[in-house]
Design a protein around this motif. Structure first.
Motif, PDB file in Angstrom:
ATOM      1  N   ASP A 181     -20.890 -24.445  -2.387  1.00 56.69           N
ATOM      2  CA  ASP A 181     -21.263 -23.184  -2.680  1.00 56.69           C
ATOM      3  C   ASP A 181     -21.803 -23.568  -4.398  1.00 56.69           C
ATOM      4  O   ASP A 181     -23.024 -23.551  -4.716  1.00 56.69           O
ATOM      5  N   ARG A 207     -21.624 -29.210  -4.721  1.00 55.52           N
ATOM      6  CA  ARG A 207     -22.694 -29.563  -3.902  1.00 55.52           C
ATOM      7  C   ARG A 207     -22.877 -30.997  -3.563  1.00 55.52           C
ATOM      8  O   ARG A 207     -22.662 -31.852  -2.736  1.00 55.52           O
ATOM      9  N   LYS A 259     -18.734 -21.149  12.078  1.00 50.13           N
ATOM     10  CA  LYS A 259     -18.416 -21.336  10.507  1.00 50.13           C
ATOM     11  C   LYS A 259     -18.924 -22.774  10.043  1.00 50.13           C
ATOM     12  O   LYS A 259     -19.548 -22.833   9.494  1.00 50.13           O
ATOM     13  N   LYS A 281     -21.729 -25.155   8.175  1.00 42.78           N
ATOM     14  CA  LYS A 281     -21.771 -25.588   7.168  1.00 42.78           C
ATOM     15  C   LYS A 281     -22.418 -27.006   7.582  1.00 42.78           C
ATOM     16  O   LYS A 281     -22.999 -27.632   6.140  1.00 42.78           O
TER      17      LYS A 281
END
Ligand code: OGA
Ligand code: NI
Length: 345
Positions: free
Chosen positions: A68, A73, A183, A187
């Motif tokens: 993040d 990223r 999760k 992502k």
């Protein structure tokens, strides 16, 4: 020829009727590979080839740490794009699933496959409308050599109440693992969207990054490992597969060479499947892979989480933002359900 096929047919039938899978053969003390598992030499690794063993090439490893943080990223998205275009396979680390959770789910699945035969046979079925099936090979046919593998398949994992259908020895471990997998999917759906130059919620809105089923594979120790395969070459259906494996054997076809994909400590292997190749209009690759039977004294366990859509009536085709006059659609739209039906899944 007809006589021979009859014998093979009988062998397949007898094997299936034991409802004990390959593990049952091993428990019964088999010392020679039964004919139904013999693969033709041209589909087996040749003894003279290096078979990827001493190749320097390795499936890319992508570290999701600090995903993040803006600069990081960008790097991750570039790595992911490159891996998706060139390999169709990559390992992810720092994905957020604790190592203990991964170890426990592998242990739970191994525990199921190592239950006494009587305790497993109630699950033995290829009625894929059921939520849970235990079987050896999705199909047993005279024309196709069988793989040295048993599978426990658990479906529809995003609905809490379905977990009750999973055998008790691995139920809680799977439940725990799936909490984290969901999760990871979220992502990855963002990262894949961004790697395609789309809004980060694009793939989530397409509803194609959901868990459809878990294939919990077990590859028992084999008396003649060089004469068979744990998994015949194939590419995966659906959008993505997230694979956990406890030992070597998996190979991926990269530039026409088979490359080993050994487990990396703590990593989750991600491979792109056919529908992702279709919606990206061929930009991202769904690549063939296979499982060799290593000559070891330990069985192999792996857990494949198939990621796709829960909407079987939804049509999927090349994403319109990705096609242009210079890059016209090379695939037709298909209904997800119709497409899966072709493979009886
Ligand atoms: C699969 C698969 C590989 C493995 O389930 O589609 O390719 O290592 N599994 O079990
Ligand atoms: Ni596969």
């Amino acid at each position: 020829m007809a006589v021979v096929d009859c014998e093979l047919e009988k062998e397949l039938k007898q094997f299936d009727e034991t409802k004990a899978g390959v593990k049952g053969l091993v428990d019964a003390g088999v010392t020679k590979l039964p004919r139904m598992f013999r693969h033709p030499p041209e589909t087996l690794p040749s003894p003279n080839q290096n078979n990827g063993l001493d190749s320097n090439l390795q499936v890319p490893v992508i570290d999701l740490k600090d995903v993040d943080i803006c600069d990081r990223r960008k790097e991750i998205i570039n790595d992911l794009r490159k891996a998706a275009e060139e390999w169709g396979f990559f390992q992810i680390v720092n994905h957020g699933i604790p190592i203990a959770v991964m170890d426990e789910v592998l242990k739970g699945v191994r525990g199921f496959h190592e239950l006494p035969q009587e305790a497993k046979e109630e699950w033995y079925s290829r009625d894929f409308k059921k939520k849970v099936n235990f079987f050896s090979n999705g199909e047993l046919k005279v024309s196709t050599p069988a793989d040295w593998r048993d599978t426990l398949s658990c479906k529809v994992l995003e609905d809490e109440c379905n977990f009750e259908a999973i055998p008790e020895v691995c139920r809680e471990q799977i439940r725990e693992y799936m909490k984290y997998i969901v999760k990871v999917q979220e992502k990855l759906s963002k990262l894949f969207s961004e790697a395609l130059g789309l809004d980060s919620d694009y793939l989530e809105n397409l509803r194609c990054f959901k868990s459809r089923s878990l294939a919990c594979h077990y590859y028992p120790v084999c008396p003649d490992p060089h004469l068979t395969l744990g998994g015949t070459r194939h590419s995966d259906l659906g959008f993505l597969t997230l694979l956990l494996q406890d030992s070597s054997g998996l190979q991926v076809l990269h530039d026409n060479v088979w490359i080993d994909v050994p487990p990396v400590e703590g990593a989750l292997l991600t491979n792109l499947a056919d529908m992702l190749q279709i919606v990206t209009n061929g930009k991202f690759k769904s690549v063939e892979h296979r499982v060799l039977m290593p000559a070891t004294l330990e069985p192999r366990t792996s857990i494949a989480c198939f990621v796709g859509t829960d909407d079987l009536q939804k049509p999927y085709g090349p994403i319109k933002e990705l096609i242009s006059e210079d890059n016209p659609a090379i695939y037709k739209e298909v209904l997800f359900g119709e497409y899966m039906n072709r493979y009886k899944l």
